[in-house]
Design an enzyme around this catalytic site. Structure first.
Site, PDB file in Angstrom:
ATOM      1  N   LYS A  54     -10.517  -0.217  -0.232  1.00 24.59           N
ATOM      2  CA  LYS A  54      -9.063  -0.258   0.010  1.00 24.59           C
ATOM      3  C   LYS A  54      -8.491  -1.200  -1.052  1.00 24.59           C
ATOM      4  O   LYS A  54      -8.489  -2.415  -0.899  1.00 24.59           O
ATOM      5  CB  LYS A  54      -8.786  -0.810   1.423  1.00 24.59           C
ATOM      6  CG  LYS A  54      -7.484  -0.330   2.042  1.00 24.59           C
ATOM      7  CD  LYS A  54      -6.225  -0.701   1.287  1.00 24.59           C
ATOM      8  CE  LYS A  54      -5.779  -2.122   1.538  1.00 24.59           C
ATOM      9  NZ  LYS A  54      -4.603  -2.486   0.695  1.00 24.59           N
ATOM     10  N   GLU A  99      -2.346 -23.080  -3.467  1.00 28.60           N
ATOM     11  CA  GLU A  99      -2.572 -22.248  -4.644  1.00 28.60           C
ATOM     12  C   GLU A  99      -1.224 -21.798  -5.227  1.00 28.60           C
ATOM     13  O   GLU A  99      -0.382 -21.252  -4.509  1.00 28.60           O
ATOM     14  CB  GLU A  99      -3.385 -21.025  -4.237  1.00 28.60           C
ATOM     15  CG  GLU A  99      -3.815 -20.199  -5.413  1.00 28.60           C
ATOM     16  CD  GLU A  99      -4.637 -19.004  -4.973  1.00 28.60           C
ATOM     17  OE1 GLU A  99      -4.183 -18.249  -4.104  1.00 28.60           O
ATOM     18  OE2 GLU A  99      -5.748 -18.833  -5.496  1.00 28.60           O
ATOM     19  N   GLU A 150     -13.912 -13.838  -0.467  1.00 23.14           N
ATOM     20  CA  GLU A 150     -13.640 -14.514  -1.745  1.00 23.14           C
ATOM     21  C   GLU A 150     -12.154 -14.805  -1.758  1.00 23.14           C
ATOM     22  O   GLU A 150     -11.346 -13.898  -1.928  1.00 23.14           O
ATOM     23  CB  GLU A 150     -14.029 -13.614  -2.926  1.00 23.14           C
ATOM     24  CG  GLU A 150     -15.501 -13.329  -3.029  1.00 23.14           C
ATOM     25  CD  GLU A 150     -16.308 -14.527  -3.511  1.00 23.14           C
ATOM     26  OE1 GLU A 150     -15.710 -15.507  -3.999  1.00 23.14           O
ATOM     27  OE2 GLU A 150     -17.539 -14.478  -3.385  1.00 23.14           O
ATOM     28  N   LEU A 151     -11.795 -16.050  -1.545  1.00 28.07           N
ATOM     29  CA  LEU A 151     -10.384 -16.372  -1.317  1.00 28.07           C
ATOM     30  C   LEU A 151      -9.806 -17.171  -2.496  1.00 28.07           C
ATOM     31  O   LEU A 151     -10.254 -17.034  -3.611  1.00 28.07           O
ATOM     32  CB  LEU A 151     -10.240 -17.098   0.007  1.00 28.07           C
ATOM     33  CG  LEU A 151     -10.933 -16.404   1.191  1.00 28.07           C
ATOM     34  CD1 LEU A 151     -10.780 -17.205   2.460  1.00 28.07           C
ATOM     35  CD2 LEU A 151     -10.429 -14.990   1.387  1.00 28.07           C
ATOM     36  N   CYS A 165      -8.155 -16.426  -9.690  1.00 24.76           N
ATOM     37  CA  CYS A 165      -8.529 -17.298  -8.564  1.00 24.76           C
ATOM     38  C   CYS A 165      -9.129 -18.607  -9.048  1.00 24.76           C
ATOM     39  O   CYS A 165      -8.956 -19.637  -8.413  1.00 24.76           O
ATOM     40  CB  CYS A 165      -9.493 -16.575  -7.634  1.00 24.76           C
ATOM     41  SG  CYS A 165     -10.925 -15.910  -8.476  1.00 24.76           S
ATOM     42  N   GLY A 218      -9.058 -11.897  -1.668  1.00 24.19           N
ATOM     43  CA  GLY A 218      -7.616 -12.008  -1.492  1.00 24.19           C
ATOM     44  C   GLY A 218      -7.242 -13.408  -1.046  1.00 24.19           C
ATOM     45  O   GLY A 218      -7.966 -14.375  -1.305  1.00 24.19           O
ATOM     46  N   SER A 219      -6.120 -13.490  -0.352  1.00 23.88           N
ATOM     47  CA  SER A 219      -5.575 -14.795   0.012  1.00 23.88           C
ATOM     48  C   SER A 219      -6.272 -15.365   1.253  1.00 23.88           C
ATOM     49  O   SER A 219      -6.900 -14.639   2.029  1.00 23.88           O
ATOM     50  CB  SER A 219      -4.078 -14.647   0.287  1.00 23.88           C
ATOM     51  OG  SER A 219      -3.899 -13.775   1.387  1.00 23.88           O
ATOM     52  N   ASN A 265      -4.646  -8.993  -8.352  1.00 26.56           N
ATOM     53  CA  ASN A 265      -4.981  -9.614  -9.642  1.00 26.56           C
ATOM     54  C   ASN A 265      -6.357  -9.093 -10.080  1.00 26.56           C
ATOM     55  O   ASN A 265      -7.232  -8.889  -9.241  1.00 26.56           O
ATOM     56  CB  ASN A 265      -4.930 -11.141  -9.563  1.00 26.56           C
ATOM     57  CG  ASN A 265      -6.056 -11.729  -8.774  1.00 26.56           C
ATOM     58  OD1 ASN A 265      -6.264 -11.350  -7.634  1.00 26.56           O
ATOM     59  ND2 ASN A 265      -6.793 -12.625  -9.353  1.00 26.56           N
TER      60      ASN A 265
HETATM   61  P1  NAD Z   1      -3.779 -10.512  -0.134  1.00 28.10           P
HETATM   62  O1  NAD Z   1      -4.604 -11.323   0.779  1.00 28.10           O
HETATM   63  O2  NAD Z   1      -2.333 -10.435   0.074  1.00 28.10           O
HETATM   64  O3  NAD Z   1      -4.281  -8.994  -0.157  1.00 28.10           O
HETATM   65  C1  NAD Z   1      -5.611  -8.662  -0.481  1.00 28.10           C
HETATM   66  C2  NAD Z   1      -5.927  -7.298   0.101  1.00 28.10           C
HETATM   67  O4  NAD Z   1      -5.937  -7.384   1.531  1.00 28.10           O
HETATM   68  C3  NAD Z   1      -4.937  -6.205  -0.257  1.00 28.10           C
HETATM   69  O5  NAD Z   1      -5.647  -5.006  -0.500  1.00 28.10           O
HETATM   70  C4  NAD Z   1      -4.103  -6.090   1.006  1.00 28.10           C
HETATM   71  O6  NAD Z   1      -3.510  -4.827   1.194  1.00 28.10           O
HETATM   72  C5  NAD Z   1      -5.149  -6.335   2.074  1.00 28.10           C
HETATM   73  N1  NAD Z   1      -4.620  -6.789   3.365  1.00 28.10           N
HETATM   74  C6  NAD Z   1      -3.433  -7.388   3.612  1.00 28.10           C
HETATM   75  N2  NAD Z   1      -3.328  -7.672   4.935  1.00 28.10           N
HETATM   76  C7  NAD Z   1      -4.475  -7.260   5.513  1.00 28.10           C
HETATM   77  C8  NAD Z   1      -4.975  -7.292   6.852  1.00 28.10           C
HETATM   78  N3  NAD Z   1      -4.272  -7.831   7.845  1.00 28.10           N
HETATM   79  N4  NAD Z   1      -6.200  -6.791   7.091  1.00 28.10           N
HETATM   80  C9  NAD Z   1      -6.944  -6.265   6.088  1.00 28.10           C
HETATM   81  N5  NAD Z   1      -6.520  -6.190   4.806  1.00 28.10           N
HETATM   82  C10 NAD Z   1      -5.299  -6.693   4.513  1.00 28.10           C
HETATM   83  O7  NAD Z   1      -4.134 -11.064  -1.596  1.00 28.10           O
HETATM   84  P2  NAD Z   1      -3.425 -10.697  -2.963  1.00 28.10           P
HETATM   85  O8  NAD Z   1      -2.096 -11.350  -2.963  1.00 28.10           O
HETATM   86  O9  NAD Z   1      -3.550  -9.241  -3.200  1.00 28.10           O
HETATM   87  O10 NAD Z   1      -4.393 -11.421  -4.016  1.00 28.10           O
HETATM   88  C11 NAD Z   1      -4.182 -12.716  -4.491  1.00 28.10           C
HETATM   89  C12 NAD Z   1      -5.105 -13.671  -3.763  1.00 28.10           C
HETATM   90  O11 NAD Z   1      -6.464 -13.285  -3.990  1.00 28.10           O
HETATM   91  C13 NAD Z   1      -5.006 -15.070  -4.288  1.00 28.10           C
HETATM   92  O12 NAD Z   1      -4.996 -15.974  -3.212  1.00 28.10           O
HETATM   93  C14 NAD Z   1      -6.274 -15.237  -5.102  1.00 28.10           C
HETATM   94  O13 NAD Z   1      -6.737 -16.545  -5.252  1.00 28.10           O
HETATM   95  C15 NAD Z   1      -7.234 -14.419  -4.316  1.00 28.10           C
HETATM   96  N6  NAD Z   1      -8.365 -14.065  -5.167  1.00 28.10           N
HETATM   97  C16 NAD Z   1      -9.606 -14.597  -4.928  1.00 28.10           C
HETATM   98  C17 NAD Z   1     -10.671 -14.316  -5.778  1.00 28.10           C
HETATM   99  C18 NAD Z   1     -12.044 -14.878  -5.567  1.00 28.10           C
HETATM  100  O14 NAD Z   1     -13.002 -14.321  -6.112  1.00 28.10           O
HETATM  101  N7  NAD Z   1     -12.212 -15.956  -4.843  1.00 28.10           N
HETATM  102  C19 NAD Z   1     -10.468 -13.471  -6.844  1.00 28.10           C
HETATM  103  C20 NAD Z   1      -9.211 -12.965  -7.059  1.00 28.10           C
HETATM  104  C21 NAD Z   1      -8.163 -13.248  -6.194  1.00 28.10           C
END
Ligand code: NAD
Length: 483
Positions: free
Chosen positions: A162, A366, A234-235, A268, A212-213, A139
């Site tokens: 990455k 979420e 930042e989750l 997020c 990410g998540s 996102n």
């Molecule tokens: P995700 O956690 O699935 O993936 C994020 C990144 O991590 C990707 O590049 C993915 O390839 C990588 N990844 C996956 N497994 C990994 C591992 N085991 N080790 C290292 N890297 C790995 O998240 P998503 O679905 O891409 O993004 C959506 C999430 O991000 C939502 O939960 C959202 O709330 C969160 N988010 C948070 C913020 C914030 O600033 N707090 C901003 C935007 C999105």
């Protein structure tokens, strides 16, 4: 040499795989990291002033390609008005740091005499982490790849990015601009692939910024802990909005709708739960539903309409699971509520729900879709208790009769950014202070403001004895008690 593994990338508007990326092997990630590590000392030694000169040239390259960057972002995400401005947002990000980075460094320099050992002169020096690894989500794929990378570069770090494997196109376009500035290309690179490649980056970097998540964030934190390197996480969020009995309901409905459905709710800090005083609940819901029904999909034209398809198809399934759970437990869906497949894109119209409880997933986990669950409360204490009944704590909003009333409530909510009389004010913090994330929403230094640059620096102290050296029995080296 083994064949390069290739990953297909889905187009969110057609549902078809129309792009591929190479999956970087461990060796390829290590080779890129080694190149960055070799180049980083020159980047750091040139000083912040010269780095600003390089970044200003990059800003020019981004400006020339801002429209192309926006187009690529739109293809990656499914296209909505936010995508097309991503090139300009990047320019604002670089431009902001061009103004702020020199000041952030000036404040860090310090030289003076020790307060406890008066003959010792101290010079405090900052040094950058050689390689910052950035792992980013699908996102807002460009903004969230750069929000950490840009200050890290200004700080003198090299950056290995990455990006999400779901949205790689915009990063490819961005790096065409990076390659136009050789000094920058020497210290800024990226690798593509799924989570394993993220782990390979963690294995090479000296500090990590992950967005990410929660699920992945935990794995990243564990991997960083094993290497004893710092990480900024930042989750996700489950951000509440409280609407009081005295609120202007037109204002509240407008702000809640935008906060909940902007970018299809894939933000997020989206509004994910709404608590409305029982005396105005029905009137608020009526206004919200009327506004929600006016929201147009952009299925015909990615540049028109208000909301696009889900960027990541599995997200549509998560949202449906939350809606089915809510319905099964007694919630009423007043608008939207069904995924529409239009030409292969998966769309959901703004979905307003009432009769929700904290036993439902939609009020706990979420959702990351354009859903607006609304719950009535009877007094302020209950509203605050419900808002704080969460594992998350990214942002929150309060809309009341006046700003003072909203502030009194906002001060008692556990979250990093509290928006009063509106929603979605996150970026109003730029250049001043950042804020922390509470609970599962993450940890680490703020990513906005001067502290966000300083997290890429370590402090060293050079301590010079200007007086006599002590003999072996002299304990004055321990400092004078109370000094
Ligand atoms: P995700 O956690 O699935 O993936 C994020 C990144 O991590 C990707 O590049 C993915 O390839 C990588 N990844 C996956 N497994 C990994 C591992 N085991 N080790 C290292 N890297 C790995 O998240 P998503 O679905 O891409 O993004 C959506 C999430 O991000 C939502 O939960 C959202 O709330 C969160 N988010 C948070 C913020 C914030 O600033 N707090 C901003 C935007 C999105």
């Amino acid at each position: 040499m083994a064949d390069t593994q290739v990953l297909e990338v889905r187009n969110p508007r057609t549902g078809k795989a129309d792009h591929t990326i190479a999956v970087a092997s461990r060796e390829e990630v290590a080779a890129k990291a080694a190149r960055l590590r070799a180049n980083q000392p020159v980047w750091e030694a040139m000083g912040v002033g010269a780095r600003c000169g390089v970044m200003a040239r990059w800003l020019g390259a981004v400006k020339a390609r801002a429209m192309d960057i926006g187009e690529a972002d739109a293809v990656d995400t499914g296209g909505c008005h936010t995508s097309y401005i991503q090139g300009f947002i990047t320019m604002g990000n670089i431009g902001g740091w061009l103004e702020d980075a020199p000041k952030a460094f000036t404040d860090l320099e310090w030289q003076g005499m020790s307060t406890s050992m008066p003959t010792v002169e101290i010079e405090s020096q900052v040094v950058a982490y050689p390689i910052t690894g950035v792992i980013s989500p699908w996102n807002a794929p460009l903004m969230l790849a750069l929000l950490d990378a840009i200050p890290a570069l200004f700080a003198g770090s090299a950056v290995l990015l990455k990006p999400s494997e779901v949205t790689p196109r915009v990063i490819e376009t961005l790096f065409e601009t990076v390659r136009e500035v050789p000094e920058l290309a020497a210290v800024f690179d990226y690798v593509t692939g799924p989570g394993d490649v993220g782990q390979a980056v963690i294995a090479e970097a000296d500090t990590i910024c992950f967005t990410g998540s929660v699920l992945t964030g935990r794995k990243v934190a564990v991997a960083c802990a094993e290497r004893l390197i710092p990480c900024n996480l930042e989750l996700g969020g489950k951000d509440p909005c409280i609407v009081t009995a005295t609120a202007d309901l037109d204002r509240a409905a407008t702000a809640v709708l935008r906060g909940a459905v902007y970018a299809t709710g894939q933000v997020c800090y989206s509004v994910e739960r709404v608590y409305v005083h029982e005396s105005v609940h029905d009137a608020f819901v009526e206004k919200l539903v009327a506004l929600a029904k006016e929201v147009r999909l952009n299925a015909d034209n990615p540049r028109a309409g208000h909301i696009g398809p889900f960027t990541f198809a599995p997200q549509a399934a998560i949202v449906m699971r939350h809606l089915e759970d809510a319905r099964a437990k007694g919630a009423t869906v007043l608008t939207g509520g069904e995924i529409e497949d239009i030409g292969g894109g998966l769309y959901l119209r703004p979905t307003v729900l009432t009769g929700v409880t904290h036993e439902m997933e939609i009020m706990q986990d979420e959702t990351f879709g354009p859903c607006i669950p609304v719950m009535a409360y009877s007094d302020t204490e209950e509203a605050i208790r419900l808002a704080n009944d969460t594992h998350f704590g990214l942002t929150a909003s309060v809309i009341a009769g006046d700003a003072e009333e909203a502030k009194a409530i906002g001060k008692r909510i556990n979250a990093g950014g509290i928006f009063l009389q509106d929603t979605f004010l996150t970026f109003a913090k730029l250049r001043t202070f950042g804020s922390d994330s509470f609970g599962w929403s993450g940890y680490g230094a703020p990513r906005i403001g001067p502290e966000s640059l300083r997290r890429f620096l370590r402090r060293k102290s050079l301590l010079t004895q200007t007086g006599k050296v002590a003999d072996i029995q002299d304990d004055h080296h321990l400092g004078k008690p109370g000094a």
